[in-house]
Design a protein around this motif. Sequence first.
Motif, PDB file in Angstrom:
ATOM      1  N   LEU A  71       0.842  -1.199   0.000  1.00 17.42           N
ATOM      2  CA  LEU A  71       0.000   0.000   0.000  1.00 17.42           C
ATOM      3  C   LEU A  71       0.875   1.245   0.000  1.00 17.42           C
ATOM      4  O   LEU A  71       1.946   1.266   0.616  1.00 17.42           O
ATOM      5  CB  LEU A  71      -0.904   0.012   1.235  1.00 17.42           C
ATOM      6  N   SER A  72       0.424   2.270  -0.655  1.00 21.22           N
ATOM      7  CA  SER A  72       1.124   3.560  -0.698  1.00 21.22           C
ATOM      8  C   SER A  72       2.574   3.409  -1.116  1.00 21.22           C
ATOM      9  O   SER A  72       3.473   4.015  -0.531  1.00 21.22           O
ATOM     10  CB  SER A  72       1.032   4.272   0.653  1.00 21.22           C
ATOM     11  N   GLY A  73       2.806   2.596  -2.109  1.00 20.97           N
ATOM     12  CA  GLY A  73       4.159   2.438  -2.626  1.00 20.97           C
ATOM     13  C   GLY A  73       5.113   1.747  -1.684  1.00 20.97           C
ATOM     14  O   GLY A  73       6.318   1.910  -1.789  1.00 20.97           O
ATOM     15  N   GLY A  74       4.602   0.975  -0.739  1.00 22.44           N
ATOM     16  CA  GLY A  74       5.448   0.225   0.179  1.00 22.44           C
ATOM     17  C   GLY A  74       5.497   0.789   1.588  1.00 22.44           C
ATOM     18  O   GLY A  74       6.205   0.269   2.436  1.00 22.44           O
ATOM     19  N   VAL A  75       4.744   1.851   1.861  1.00 20.63           N
ATOM     20  CA  VAL A  75       4.709   2.425   3.212  1.00 20.63           C
ATOM     21  C   VAL A  75       4.119   1.412   4.187  1.00 20.63           C
ATOM     22  O   VAL A  75       4.545   1.306   5.333  1.00 20.63           O
ATOM     23  CB  VAL A  75       3.909   3.747   3.244  1.00 20.63           C
ATOM     24  N   SER A  76       3.158   0.644   3.732  1.00 15.60           N
ATOM     25  CA  SER A  76       2.584  -0.414   4.558  1.00 15.60           C
ATOM     26  C   SER A  76       2.229  -1.593   3.659  1.00 15.60           C
ATOM     27  O   SER A  76       2.163  -1.471   2.445  1.00 15.60           O
ATOM     28  CB  SER A  76       1.359   0.085   5.326  1.00 15.60           C
TER      29      SER A  76
END
Length: 90
Positions: A71-76
């Motif tokens: 999610l969110s480019g790897g933030v979560s």
Amino acid sequence: MLEFGQPTVPGWKQLFQLYSRYLMPLIGSAVTGNRDAYEYLPETSREFPCGERFMIFVKEAGLTPEQVLSLSGGVSYIYKAKKNELASRA
């Protein structure tokens, strides 16, 4: 499971690192008065295995890995796994 991760997309990775290292502790301190918690979170998430690396631990714990969703480019990340039926009977 929902866990923090680290972005891998060039540009976004560096921007997020600046945000999490400097702005997050500043904002967290202003809102809660607890800067340490907002310094600790980015530090631990940088060391936490994310994506497919985390699924190795899921499998070692006796679960059957099913899906990794960034999610969110790897933030979560969202991790989906099933309880291993053989392990649950033991």
